[in-house]
Design an enzyme around this catalytic site. Structure first.
Site, short mmCIF file in Angstrom:
data_model
loop_
_atom_site.label_atom_id
_atom_site.label_comp_id
_atom_site.label_asym_id
_atom_site.label_seq_id
_atom_site.Cartn_x
_atom_site.Cartn_y
_atom_site.Cartn_z
N ARG A 86 7.74 -10.01 28.22
CA ARG A 86 8.23 -9.00 27.27
C ARG A 86 9.46 -8.34 27.87
O ARG A 86 9.40 -7.78 28.96
CB ARG A 86 7.14 -7.95 26.99
CG ARG A 86 7.38 -7.18 25.67
CD ARG A 86 6.43 -6.01 25.54
NE ARG A 86 6.76 -5.01 26.53
CZ ARG A 86 5.86 -4.34 27.26
NH1 ARG A 86 4.58 -4.56 27.12
NH2 ARG A 86 6.26 -3.47 28.15
N GLU B 116 13.80 -3.66 31.63
CA GLU B 116 13.24 -4.64 32.56
C GLU B 116 12.63 -5.76 31.75
O GLU B 116 12.47 -5.66 30.53
CB GLU B 116 12.15 -4.01 33.44
CG GLU B 116 10.95 -3.55 32.64
CD GLU B 116 9.65 -3.48 33.44
OE1 GLU B 116 9.60 -4.02 34.55
OE2 GLU B 116 8.69 -2.90 32.92
N ASN C 163 9.08 -8.04 31.74
CA ASN C 163 7.73 -8.10 32.29
C ASN C 163 7.25 -9.53 32.22
O ASN C 163 7.08 -10.06 31.12
CB ASN C 163 6.79 -7.19 31.48
CG ASN C 163 7.30 -5.76 31.43
OD1 ASN C 163 7.10 -5.00 32.36
ND2 ASN C 163 7.96 -5.40 30.34
N SER D 153 1.69 -6.51 28.09
CA SER D 153 0.61 -6.14 27.18
C SER D 153 1.11 -5.67 25.82
O SER D 153 2.30 -5.55 25.58
CB SER D 153 -0.26 -5.06 27.82
OG SER D 153 0.50 -3.92 28.07
N LYS E 263 12.00 -6.29 40.21
CA LYS E 263 13.20 -5.48 39.98
C LYS E 263 14.37 -6.01 40.82
O LYS E 263 15.52 -5.96 40.42
CB LYS E 263 12.92 -4.02 40.34
CG LYS E 263 11.68 -3.41 39.68
CD LYS E 263 11.89 -3.07 38.25
CE LYS E 263 10.77 -2.22 37.63
NZ LYS E 263 9.55 -2.95 37.27
N LYS F 174 14.23 2.43 41.76
CA LYS F 174 13.04 1.63 41.43
C LYS F 174 12.55 0.80 42.62
O LYS F 174 13.31 0.00 43.17
CB LYS F 174 13.36 0.66 40.28
CG LYS F 174 13.79 1.34 39.00
CD LYS F 174 13.82 0.34 37.86
CE LYS F 174 14.14 1.03 36.55
NZ LYS F 174 14.00 0.11 35.40
N GLU G 138 5.18 -2.59 39.29
CA GLU G 138 5.04 -2.66 37.84
C GLU G 138 3.98 -1.65 37.40
O GLU G 138 3.20 -1.18 38.21
CB GLU G 138 4.51 -4.06 37.44
CG GLU G 138 5.38 -5.21 37.86
CD GLU G 138 6.71 -5.23 37.15
OE1 GLU G 138 6.75 -4.81 35.98
OE2 GLU G 138 7.71 -5.63 37.76
N GLY G 139 4.01 -1.37 36.10
CA GLY G 139 2.88 -0.62 35.54
C GLY G 139 3.15 0.85 35.30
O GLY G 139 2.26 1.59 34.88
N ARG H 21 7.56 1.36 21.67
CA ARG H 21 6.81 2.45 22.32
C ARG H 21 7.67 3.69 22.32
O ARG H 21 8.86 3.62 22.61
CB ARG H 21 6.45 2.06 23.75
CG ARG H 21 5.48 0.91 23.86
CD ARG H 21 5.30 0.48 25.30
NE ARG H 21 6.55 0.01 25.87
CZ ARG H 21 6.77 -0.15 27.16
NH1 ARG H 21 5.83 0.11 28.05
NH2 ARG H 21 7.93 -0.58 27.59
P1 ADP Z 1 7.54 -0.47 35.16
O1 ADP Z 1 7.49 -1.83 35.75
O2 ADP Z 1 6.82 0.55 35.93
O3 ADP Z 1 7.19 -0.48 33.68
P2 ADP Z 1 10.24 0.15 34.23
O4 ADP Z 1 11.49 -0.32 34.85
O5 ADP Z 1 9.90 -0.40 32.90
O6 ADP Z 1 9.09 -0.05 35.28
O7 ADP Z 1 10.33 1.75 34.12
C1 ADP Z 1 9.27 2.52 33.60
C2 ADP Z 1 9.78 3.47 32.54
O8 ADP Z 1 10.80 4.31 33.08
C3 ADP Z 1 10.42 2.78 31.35
O9 ADP Z 1 9.44 2.45 30.39
C4 ADP Z 1 11.41 3.84 30.86
O10 ADP Z 1 10.74 4.78 30.04
C5 ADP Z 1 11.83 4.53 32.14
N1 ADP Z 1 13.08 3.91 32.66
C6 ADP Z 1 13.17 2.85 33.47
N2 ADP Z 1 14.44 2.54 33.73
C7 ADP Z 1 15.20 3.41 33.06
C8 ADP Z 1 16.61 3.60 32.92
N3 ADP Z 1 17.49 2.82 33.55
N4 ADP Z 1 17.04 4.63 32.14
C9 ADP Z 1 16.16 5.43 31.50
N5 ADP Z 1 14.83 5.30 31.61
C10 ADP Z 1 14.33 4.30 32.37
MG MG Z 2 8.25 -1.24 32.11
#
Ligand code: ADP
Ligand code: MG
Length: 417
Positions: A83, A102, A104, A109, A248, A307, A311-312, A393
Site C-alpha cells: 500500500r 511511504e 508498506n 492493512s 525507510k 524517521k 513501521e506501524g 485515513r
Molecule cells: P509508519 O511506518 O510508522 O506508518 P510513516 O512514514 O507512514 O511511518 O509515518 C507515520 C505517519 O506520520 C504518517 O501516517 C503521517 O501521518 C505522518 N508523516 C510521515 N511522514 C510525513 C511527512 N513527510 N510529512 C507529514 N507527515 C508525515
Molecule cells: Mg505509514
C-alpha cells in the site's frame, strides 16, 4: 475481549480527483519498483549497510535474507500486496501536489474494511459520489486443493475484522485459510525434503504476514520460526527481500538521482510517474552530505520529519523532539539508522471523527490516501500487476504521527472534487 466499531469520519473528505487518479496511475509502477528492489541484492546490501550496523532489527531481517539466498530459494512465485500512502501537499502557492509518505510492503492493512467504508457513508445519508475497488486475491496462484493459506497473526488481533474480509474472499473461492502465530509455527511447523511447509501435517501454499514488522514480536523462537517460513517453498507475502524493500532507508535511496534508472532500465515513463510523487528525502549517512542536512534540520526542525527503520506508527520525530534527538546523535553512527524527509503540509478541513468511547466533536483534519498494489511474479515474469483499491485515513491536525491502529486516524471515503 471487547468488540468496538472501527473508527470512521462522519462525512467523506474532499480529495482532488486529479491527484486520486494520479495515485492510481502510478501504482503498477510502484509494484514493478518494489519487486525490482527485492530482486536486487547489490542494491539492498549497499543501501542497508549503514543502517544494519546500528539497527539490530533490520540486521536480523537482513541475516535471514542472506541465509535464504545462500541456501537457494525454494519457491519461484512471489506475491506482493503493498500500500503506497500519500498526502496532498499544498505548499506555498497554487494547486496541491501528490506526495508519497511511504510504501508498506508488509501487513499493509485495511484492504478489507476500506471496501465497506463507502457503504457506511452512503448509509449515513450522505450523497457523496464515492468510488472504491474491492480488494481481493486473484486465482493465478494455482493453489492445490488441499494446501491452505496461512495468515500469520498476533495473539490478540485488534484488527481481526479487516483480516476476516480478506479471509472470506478466499473461502468464497474454496481456498482454505488457517490463522497462526509465530509461536505456533515454532511448535508445529516443519519442512519436508523439498522444503514444502507443513503445520501439524497440513501443507501451506501461501504465508500471508499480518505480523512480523515490529521488533517486539520477535524472541529467539519467533526468529527461528520466521527463518523456517522464509526457507520454505510456500509463497510468502511478502518474502523477506520485499519486506526489506519497504524500509525507510530504501525509500530514501530510491529518491537519489539515477537510482530509479538503474533499477528500472527501459521504463522511463514509469520512472517519471514515480518520481513525480516523491517528497524530499535525505540520507543521514556519515559524511558531508549527512552533516549538512543534519545541521539544516536542527536549525529548522519544522521543515522535516525524522524517521527510524520502523513501521506501524508512532516512531517518527517532529519539531522540538526532532531537534533534541538529532542534536544528541548527530556525531555518532546511530544517526545512520534514521532518514530525514520534508514535512508535507496538507490543507486542513473540518470533519467529525467517530471513535468508540470518544465524545463527538468537530476537528480540523487532514487525510492520507493509500493505494493498494497487488502483483505476482513467477520466476522473472510479472504475471499479475494491479492497482487494487484504495484507503483514505483522516486524523485531527494536532497529531503529527500515527495511523488507525495507533488510535489516531480513522477510516474515511474520498469525495472526489
Ligand atoms: P509508519 O511506518 O510508522 O506508518 P510513516 O512514514 O507512514 O511511518 O509515518 C507515520 C505517519 O506520520 C504518517 O501516517 C503521517 O501521518 C505522518 N508523516 C510521515 N511522514 C510525513 C511527512 N513527510 N510529512 C507529514 N507527515 C508525515
Ligand atoms: Mg505509514
Amino acid at each position: 475481549q471487547v468488540v468496538n466499531y472501527a473508527p470512521f469520519t462522519l462525512l467523506p473528505s474532499a480529495v482532488p480527483r486529479a491527484l486520486f487518479e494520479q495515485a492510481y496511475a502510478v501504482q503498477q509502477d510502484f509494484n514493478l519498483l518494489v519487486d525490482a528492489v527485492s530482486q536486487n541484492k547489490e542494491f539492498l546490501e549497499q543501501t542497508l549497510a549503514s543502517a544494519i550496523k546500528v539497527d539490530d532489527f533490520t540486521a536480523r531481517l537482513f541475516r535471514i535474507y542472506k541465509q535464504v539466498l545462500e541456501e537457494g530459494l525454494a519457491q519461484t512465485v512471489f506475491l506482493g500486496i503493498n500500500r503506497s500512502d500519500y498526502m496532498f501537499d499544498c505548499g506555498l502557492e497554487g494547486a496541491a501536489a501528490l506526495r508519497q509518505i511511504e510504501i508498506n510492503t508488509i501487513a499493509a492493512s485495511f484492504g478489507g474494511l476500506t471496501s465497506r467504508t463507502a457503504d457506511v457513508h452512503r448509509k449515513a445519508g450522505d450523497p457523496a459520489r464515492s468510488m472504491w475497488s474491492v480488494y481481493g486475491f486473484n486465482d493465478v496462484l494455482g493453489i492445490s486443493s488441499s494446501a491452505v493459506v496461512m495468515f500469520l497473526v498476533e495473539e490478540v488481533q485488534r484488527n481481526i475484522f479487516d483480516q476476516r474480509c480478506v479471509e472470506n474472499e478466499l473461502w468464497n473461492r474454496n481456498i482454505r485459510v488457517v490463522r497462526k502465530r509465530f509461536q505456533d509455527v515454532f511448535e508445529q511447523g516443519s519442512l519436508d525434503a523439498s522444503r514444502r511447509l507443513y503445520m501439524d501435517g497440513q501443507e501451506v501454499a501461501v504465508v500471508y504476514y499480518r505480523e512480523g514488522y515490529v521488533p517486539q514480536v520477535y524472541d529467539e523462537q519467533n526468529w527461528e520460526a520466521r527463518l523456517l517460513l522464509e526457507r520454505s517453498r510456500a509463497v510468502k507475502c511478502p518474502d523477506i527481500a520485499t519486506q526489506l524493500a519497504g524500509t525507510k532507508k530504501v525509500q530514501q535511496e530510491l529518491s537519489r538521482q539515477g537510482t530509479l534508472e538503474k533499477l528500472l532500465p527501459g521504463h522511463p515513463e514509469a520512472i517519471a510517474r514515480i518520481r513525480a510523487t516523491f517528497a524530499g528525502l535525505y540520507s543521514l549517512d556519515e559524511g558531508e552530505e549527512g552533516d549538512r542536512i543534519a545541521a539544516t534540520a536542527i536549525a529548522d526542525p519544522d521543515r522535516f520529519v525524522l524517521k527510524p527503520q520502523r513501521e506501524g506508527g508512532g516512531n517518527n520525530l517532529y519539531g522540538e523532539e526532532l531537534r533534541e534527538v538529532l542534536e544528541k546523535i548527530k556525531d555518532s553512527p546511530e544517526r545512520t539508522s534514521y532518514i530525514l524527509m520534508d514535512k508535507i503540509k496538507p490543507q486542513p478541513a473540518l470533519n467529525y471523527l467517530l471513535r468508540a468511547h470518544s465524545p463527538l466533536q468537530v476537528s480540523e483534519c487532514i487525510s492520507e490516501l493509500g493505494i493498494f498494489g497487488v502483483y505476482v511474479r513467477q520466476g522473472r515474469e510479472l504475471v499479475l500487476n494491479q492497482a487494487a483499491g484504495h484507503l483514505l485515513r483522516t486524523k485531527a491536525i494536532e497529531h503529527a504521527d500515527g495511523g488507525v491502529a495507533a488510535g489516531v486516524a480513522v477510516l474515511d471515503t474520498p469525495y472526489l472534487v
